[in-house]
Design a protein around this motif. Structure first.
Motif, mmCIF file in Angstrom:
data_model
loop_
_atom_site.group_PDB
_atom_site.id
_atom_site.type_symbol
_atom_site.label_atom_id
_atom_site.label_comp_id
_atom_site.label_asym_id
_atom_site.label_seq_id
_atom_site.Cartn_x
_atom_site.Cartn_y
_atom_site.Cartn_z
ATOM 1 N N ALA A 114 -1.380 15.906 19.493
ATOM 2 C CA ALA A 114 -1.192 14.775 20.701
ATOM 3 C C ALA A 114 -2.263 13.578 20.835
ATOM 4 N N LYS A 115 -3.488 14.044 20.420
ATOM 5 C CA LYS A 115 -4.451 13.097 20.439
ATOM 6 C C LYS A 115 -4.374 12.038 19.345
ATOM 7 N N LEU A 116 -3.796 12.463 18.314
ATOM 8 C CA LEU A 116 -3.711 11.499 17.030
ATOM 9 C C LEU A 116 -2.609 10.435 17.468
ATOM 10 N N ARG A 117 -1.543 11.257 18.045
ATOM 11 C CA ARG A 117 -0.391 10.425 18.492
ATOM 12 C C ARG A 117 -0.741 9.187 19.388
ATOM 13 N N ALA A 118 -1.563 9.664 20.436
ATOM 14 C CA ALA A 118 -1.970 8.860 21.426
ATOM 15 C C ALA A 118 -2.864 7.655 20.746
ATOM 16 N N MET A 119 -3.621 8.059 19.814
ATOM 17 C CA MET A 119 -4.525 6.914 19.159
ATOM 18 C C MET A 119 -3.809 6.141 18.366
ATOM 19 N N HIS A 120 -2.722 6.610 17.800
ATOM 20 C CA HIS A 120 -1.745 5.804 17.074
ATOM 21 C C HIS A 120 -1.003 4.908 17.610
ATOM 22 N N LEU A 121 -0.538 5.463 18.908
ATOM 23 C CA LEU A 121 0.429 4.307 19.708
ATOM 24 C C LEU A 121 -0.562 3.485 20.289
ATOM 25 N N MET A 176 0.032 -0.820 19.503
ATOM 26 C CA MET A 176 -0.024 -2.118 20.594
ATOM 27 C C MET A 176 -0.637 -1.561 21.828
ATOM 28 N N ALA A 177 -1.126 -2.385 22.813
ATOM 29 C CA ALA A 177 -1.743 -2.206 24.041
ATOM 30 C C ALA A 177 -0.561 -1.422 24.776
ATOM 31 N N ARG A 178 -0.931 -0.245 25.629
ATOM 32 C CA ARG A 178 -0.040 0.303 26.498
ATOM 33 C C ARG A 178 -0.779 0.626 27.922
ATOM 34 N N THR A 179 0.016 0.751 29.018
ATOM 35 C CA THR A 179 -0.646 1.092 30.221
ATOM 36 C C THR A 179 -0.636 2.538 30.215
ATOM 37 N N GLU A 180 -1.330 3.278 31.200
ATOM 38 C CA GLU A 180 -1.468 4.573 31.162
ATOM 39 C C GLU A 180 -0.227 5.332 31.340
ATOM 40 N N SER A 181 0.775 4.746 31.988
ATOM 41 C CA SER A 181 2.118 5.300 32.378
ATOM 42 C C SER A 181 2.924 5.271 31.326
ATOM 43 N N GLY A 182 2.619 3.909 30.414
ATOM 44 C CA GLY A 182 3.633 3.765 29.284
ATOM 45 C C GLY A 182 3.314 4.772 27.825
ATOM 46 N N LEU A 183 1.854 5.141 28.061
ATOM 47 C CA LEU A 183 1.498 5.985 27.036
ATOM 48 C C LEU A 183 1.842 7.550 27.196
ATOM 49 N N ILE A 190 -1.298 19.428 28.009
ATOM 50 C CA ILE A 190 -1.838 18.759 26.646
ATOM 51 C C ILE A 190 -1.694 17.086 26.624
ATOM 52 N N ILE A 191 -0.811 16.672 27.397
ATOM 53 C CA ILE A 191 -0.665 15.204 27.628
ATOM 54 C C ILE A 191 -1.762 14.541 28.333
ATOM 55 N N GLU A 192 -2.382 15.263 29.437
ATOM 56 C CA GLU A 192 -3.366 14.952 30.012
ATOM 57 C C GLU A 192 -4.576 15.160 29.474
ATOM 58 N N GLU A 193 -5.034 16.164 28.499
ATOM 59 C CA GLU A 193 -5.954 16.136 27.834
ATOM 60 C C GLU A 193 -5.956 14.907 26.563
ATOM 61 N N ALA A 194 -4.975 14.682 26.031
ATOM 62 C CA ALA A 194 -4.837 13.677 25.067
ATOM 63 C C ALA A 194 -5.307 12.407 25.928
ATOM 64 N N MET A 195 -4.713 12.222 27.061
ATOM 65 C CA MET A 195 -5.001 10.728 27.969
ATOM 66 C C MET A 195 -6.597 10.811 28.125
ATOM 67 N N SER A 196 -6.980 11.901 28.808
ATOM 68 C CA SER A 196 -8.644 11.810 28.814
ATOM 69 C C SER A 196 -9.431 11.632 27.692
ATOM 70 N N TYR A 197 -8.880 12.156 26.435
ATOM 71 C CA TYR A 197 -9.482 11.940 25.142
ATOM 72 C C TYR A 197 -9.475 10.504 24.964
ATOM 73 N N VAL A 198 -8.499 9.772 24.822
ATOM 74 C CA VAL A 198 -8.372 8.169 24.499
ATOM 75 C C VAL A 198 -8.996 7.609 25.717
ATOM 76 N N ARG A 199 -9.073 7.895 26.960
ATOM 77 C CA ARG A 199 -9.660 7.093 27.850
ATOM 78 C C ARG A 199 -11.303 7.249 27.661
ATOM 79 N N SER A 200 -11.520 8.208 26.999
ATOM 80 C CA SER A 200 -13.293 8.483 26.765
ATOM 81 C C SER A 200 -13.663 7.466 26.042
ATOM 82 N N PHE A 201 -12.868 6.827 25.164
ATOM 83 C CA PHE A 201 -13.373 5.753 24.201
ATOM 84 C C PHE A 201 -13.047 4.439 24.571
ATOM 85 N N GLY A 202 -12.625 4.373 26.133
ATOM 86 C CA GLY A 202 -12.255 3.087 26.604
ATOM 87 C C GLY A 202 -11.060 2.393 26.077
#
Length: 199
Positions: free
Chosen positions: A59-66, A70-77, A90-102
């Protein structure tokens, strides 16, 4: 916990149900690696290992790839990850992960969205588009305050008129009415439209 169902999603991916509830999606080789078979028990430690080492990592890798795609909103991701059938936590953890990198920033997304459209779209139209993309209203307002100049609507109207190749100084009354109708449907205010046409 008992594996109550293994359902084919694609030729290589399978949806796994534990105790009658959807648990996760695994590839065929992962099913055999973890020894997952219908009507058999899945030990708690194996379940936790799959969630941590396979599903969360994926899920983390998928979020990073997405987001590199292209740029996406939180809702879109979040919506994209839901389509990938990742469990909610798991989605929430992946969201927090990509959020932590800005990498996820709805305000920055809205500012760049406005920047790329402010010359040919009305504020109202851009606002509606950002709402549909799930950007919170207060962040849209903040982005407009920093990215949409005073008088920006007038410039956008001028550009739309140029693009439509209408010479307002020589246009007939019918042509002007048609143009006004088009611009107001695009979300521009009548006062702004008439100000540009009169000028």
């Amino acid at each position: 916990m008992i594996v109550t169902k293994i359902e084919e999603v694609t030729k290589t991916k399978y949806k796994v149900e534990l105790d009658g509830e959807f648990a996760f999606v695994l590839y065929k080789r992962e099913l055999s690696h973890f020894g997952i078979r219908e009507e058999e028990e899945l030990p708690e430690e194996t379940y936790m290992q799959i969630r941590r080492d396979v599903i969360l990592k994926r899920a983390k890798l998928r979020a990073m790839h997405l987001l590199t795609d292209m740029a996406r909103t939180e809702s879109g991701l979040r919506e994209k990850l839901k389509q990938g059938m990742y469990p909610e936590d798991i989605i929430e953890e992946a969201m927090s992960y990509v959020r932590s990198f800005g990498y996820l920033n709805d305000l920055r997304y809205a500012e760049s969205f406005i920047e790329s459209r402010k010359n040919h779209k009305s504020k109202k139209e851009i606002y509606a588009m950002l709402c549909r993309k799930g950007v919170p209203a207060e962040q849209i307002e903040e982005a407009f305050a920093s990215s949409y100049p005073e008088g920006g609507e007038l410039d956008a109207i001028r550009r739309v008129i140029e693009k439509k190749r209408v010479d307002v100084t020589h246009a007939s009354w019918e042509e002007l009415q048609k143009l006004c109708g088009y611009l107001s449907r695009k979300g521009f205010r009548y006062e702004d439209i008439s100000q540009v046409i009169r000028a």
